[in-house]
Design a protein around this motif. Structure first.
Motif, PDB file in Angstrom:
ATOM      1  N   GLU A  45      34.469  19.840  22.959  1.00 37.51           N
ATOM      2  CA  GLU A  45      35.191  18.814  22.938  1.00 37.51           C
ATOM      3  C   GLU A  45      36.574  19.063  22.096  1.00 37.51           C
ATOM      4  N   TYR A  46      36.566  20.090  20.995  1.00 38.93           N
ATOM      5  CA  TYR A  46      37.495  20.559  20.432  1.00 38.93           C
ATOM      6  C   TYR A  46      38.529  21.246  21.200  1.00 38.93           C
ATOM      7  N   ALA A  47      37.848  22.165  21.889  1.00 36.87           N
ATOM      8  CA  ALA A  47      38.744  23.134  23.077  1.00 36.87           C
ATOM      9  C   ALA A  47      39.408  22.395  23.816  1.00 36.87           C
ATOM     10  N   ALA A  48      38.962  21.087  24.358  1.00 38.64           N
ATOM     11  CA  ALA A  48      39.296  20.126  25.412  1.00 38.64           C
ATOM     12  C   ALA A  48      40.694  19.554  24.609  1.00 38.64           C
ATOM     13  N   PHE A  49      40.431  19.070  23.430  1.00 35.65           N
ATOM     14  CA  PHE A  49      41.527  18.675  22.635  1.00 35.65           C
ATOM     15  C   PHE A  49      42.639  19.373  22.597  1.00 35.65           C
ATOM     16  N   LEU A  50      42.365  20.738  22.201  1.00 36.18           N
ATOM     17  CA  LEU A  50      43.542  21.599  22.138  1.00 36.18           C
ATOM     18  C   LEU A  50      44.244  21.722  23.133  1.00 36.18           C
ATOM     19  N   ALA A  51      43.489  22.248  24.373  1.00 38.97           N
ATOM     20  CA  ALA A  51      44.197  22.130  25.589  1.00 38.97           C
ATOM     21  C   ALA A  51      45.154  20.992  26.185  1.00 38.97           C
ATOM     22  N   ASN A  52      44.431  19.705  25.890  1.00 39.43           N
ATOM     23  CA  ASN A  52      45.162  18.361  26.224  1.00 39.43           C
ATOM     24  C   ASN A  52      46.410  18.396  25.472  1.00 39.43           C
TER      25      ASN A  52
END
Length: 704
Positions: A347-354
């Motif tokens: 969830e955090y990795a997707a937040f960073l990428a987005n």
């Protein structure tokens, strides 16, 4: 936080960047001020020279040849400046996220708007390698979405998802290409390239909005599943159409193109399934949340790199398949703690990428250039909207049972984003008209993100798709009144105790305020007792808060050295197991209250050793089972043990067995007596532990 405060924060960000707040402070222009230049292969701005016209690192002139040490120093300085820029972008993403949350708008749209605001304040010449997006930022986005997508939900909706992701992408490419050729005069092969690169949808902001609003789950699965698969098919189709446009239409062969499409797409899916299965099997044999989380990271990026660069297949589809397999098989072999860590990590990795992707979209779009070519952009928007309408409404009629209201949401939710940006940036200069394609692509991306993204919430509400009952609204209304009245009562009471409110006034107000607060609390209780579903939801929320508080306390006890790491791991595993299980009941906290639980029609009798009693009883209670314990003794060891009577409903037997396995441990004891009236001169080593389980069906169950 008031809106004026949020505007002040936004202004400070703009001032920060305009003043070169992230710059390297020197002659190098590899910084985030005017002009912004970064000498980095994947993320660069005007890399040819610095502020004084000095060649970038790695280039030699007749007057100067850099030594190895100078090249190393130059590279280190470029790395530090790139690090400053990354930290700066993260800071912007965090602040924009806070503002977007306060203003109740999707944070991805807020990032785009912030990027546009920065480009208006400063002249930014930004060049982004498509590899930065496709190889670094897209895999975590795709893997996270696929990892959380339930395979059963996907299988049920696989027909319409594949229809939108494969024929829908091809239809979009053809229709957009034809309209663009008609409206702008671009050659058909070039227009088809544009059609292919805008055929991939990126509804991340819409999906996040759906989750917060309570839109039907199946609609979320349709929109997210389509996005997952059409990302890969759009990239494959883009490569095929681009090859034809560069080589000439005379080189086009329909059969060969179809075979290439099937080979690249199918090969990527096979690679992803194989790698996902292998990593899932490895995870099932390991019990270390850090290693298991790292393995999922290796899987996400490894699937893309192996499929895309080593085997020549679709890397995005490989990540999709790997995420689906690992997300549906991998968690079975994970401990509860590992599952929570892995879910939070992705969830955090997707937040960073987005955050990086949508901020870069805003920074890359030049509004003056869009205004100059507004006619081209208008044709592009019309083409995309027409093609989306044909794809959604046309393909939905072919056997897919999709309600008309859902079709409207699917149509308007077809936003464009990361994939379109990466593909348009990868266009070679030899294509011709690549600048026109870029302008149209940026215009389409901006329109879909801002106009469609911002209007999605009113559309969903107008269509009545929010799954909220009147009883839930009434409960929230009464609960808010009760809480606010109680807070006001406590506030006046504190002022009275501090001497800020006279005794005379307080004695007049206090009975009325107390009675009013009690009446509001009774109104809340009336809703809860009348509507079991509302009561169950609040019970579940309270139960989870209770467990999270326990977990936090255990962390504090370990930090203070009161409990060892081993005891901490055991106890946290119990709490995490309860957090990850579906709610069954809560008898340990609610006692004899008349709970509206699922009917109990099974009784498990479990005989455990006395040493395991507290662990087993605590874990079963945390999971919400009704448990009664009896002290017993027996067996050939004549040791004291305990019998647990566990009430449950059909289908939860496996949960009970798993909990008993985790809480009842094997241990070695040395006994002098093995049989009655016998004594051994040498202690005998005996392994004991585990639980003896009997299951019965019951016709009636009473708790007292």
């Amino acid at each position: 936080m008031q809106r004026s405060h949020l505007l002040i924060i936004a202004s400070l960000i703009v001032i920060f960047f305009s003043a070169g707040g992230l710059s390297g402070c020197g002659s190098q222009q590899t910084q985030l001020n005017l002009p912004w230049q970064v000498s980095n292969p994947a993320f660069s701005i005007n890399t040819a020279s610095d502020a004084h016209g000095t060649p970038a690192a790695g280039t030699a002139t007749p007057e100067q040849t850099l030594t190895a040490d100078e090249l190393l120093d130059e590279s280190e300085e470029q790395f530090l400046i790139a690090e400053e820029i990354i930290i700066g972008l993260l800071f912007v993403a965090v602040v924009v996220g806070i503002i977007a949350h306060r203003l109740r708008v999707p944070y991805t749209i807020g990032l785009v708007m912030m990027g546009l605001l920065l480009t208006l304040q400063t002249r930014i010449e930004l060049s982004i390698s498509p590899n930065l997006i496709l190889a670094l930022l897209v895999p975590p986005l795709v893997f996270e979405a696929a990892f959380h997508l339930n395979f059963a939900d996907l299988r049920i909706n696989l027909g319409p998802i594949l229809a939108l992701a494969v024929p829908g992408v091809i239809l979009t490419t053809l229709i957009v290409g034809l309209i663009i050729t008609y409206g702008t005069g671009l050659a058909l092969p070039v227009a088809l390239v544009f059609g292919a690169l805008v055929s991939a949808t990126d509804p991340v902001s819409v999906v996040a909005l759906f989750r917060s609003m309570g839109v039907p789950k199946r609609l979320q699965v349709l929109l997210e599943g389509e996005s997952l698969f059409n990302d890969g098919t759009a990239i494959v189709l883009f490569d095929l159409v681009l090859a034809v446009a560069l080589a000439g239409t005379q080189s086009f062969n329909l059969v060969s193109s179809i075979l290439d499409f099937l080979r690249v797409a199918g090969g990527g899916l096979i690679v992803g399934v194989v790698l996902g299965t292998i990593i899932s099997q490895v995870i099932s044999s390991i019990d270390d949340h850090l290693i298991e989380t790292t393995l999922t990271s290796v899987l996400a990026y490894g699937a893309y790199l192996i499929s895309e660069h080593l085997l020549g297949f679709s890397g995005v589809l490989a990540v999709v398949a790997a995420g689906l397999v690992n997300g549906n098989i991998g968690p079975r072999g994970m401990s509860p703690t590992t599952r929570i860590v892995v879910f939070n990590f992705w969830e955090y990795a997707a937040f960073l990428a987005n955050s990086f992707i949508f901020l870069l979209i805003g920074l890359r779009i030049e509004l003056p250039l869009l205004f100059t070519h507004w006619q081209l952009i208008l044709w592009a928007i019309i083409a995309v909207l027409v093609a989306r309408a044909v794809g959604v409404y046309g393909l939905s009629r072919l056997g897919a049972d999709i309600p008309n209201k859902w079709q409207h949401v699917l149509y308007w939710g077809g936003l464009r984003g990361a994939i379109s940006l990466a593909l348009v940036l990868s266009l070679p200069e030899s294509l011709g008209s690549s600048e026109i394609i870029q302008v149209m692509a940026f215009g389409v991306v901006l329109f879909t993100l801002v106009v469609q993204g911002m209007s999605m919430s009113p559309l969903v509400r107008r269509l009545g798709l929010i799954e909220r009952s009147e009883m839930q609204d009434e409960y929230e209304r009464r609960h808010a009144r009760a809480v606010s009245a109680r807070a006001a009562y406590d506030h006046l009471k504190r002022r009275y105790r501090d001497g800020l409110l006279s005794d005379h006034v307080w004695k007049i107000l206090e009975p009325h305020l107390r009675e009013h607060s009690k009446g509001l609390a009774d109104a809340v209780r009336e809703v809860l007792t009348t509507y079991p579903s509302v009561e169950a939801e609040e019970l579940d929320t309270a139960r989870r808060e209770y467990l999270r508080a326990q977990r936090s306390t255990l962390s504090g006890l370990r930090r203070d050295g009161i409990i060892s790491d081993e005891i901490y791991a055991d106890l946290v595993n119990e709490v995490d197991a309860a957090l990850t299980q579906q709610t069954i009941g809560w008898p340990d906290l609610l006692g004899s209250q008349n709970l509206r639980q699922a009917p109990i029609d099974r009784l498990i009798v479990a005989v455990v050793q006395e040493e395991d009693l507290e662990n087993a009883f605590s874990m079963l209670n945390k999971l919400g089972f009704s448990v009664t314990r009896l002290k017993t003794s027996g067996g050939f060891l004549h040791k004291r043990n305990a019998t647990l009577l566990i009430g449950l409903s059909e289908g939860h037997e496996e949960v009970v067995v798993k909990a008993l396995k985790q809480s009842c441990r094997e241990r070695v004891q040395y006994l002098d007596t093995l049989l009655p009236d016998t004594v051994s001169s040498i202690p005998v080593k005996v392994t004991i532990g585990g639980a003896t389980i009997f299951t019965f069906e019951v016709e009636h169950f009473d708790s007292f």
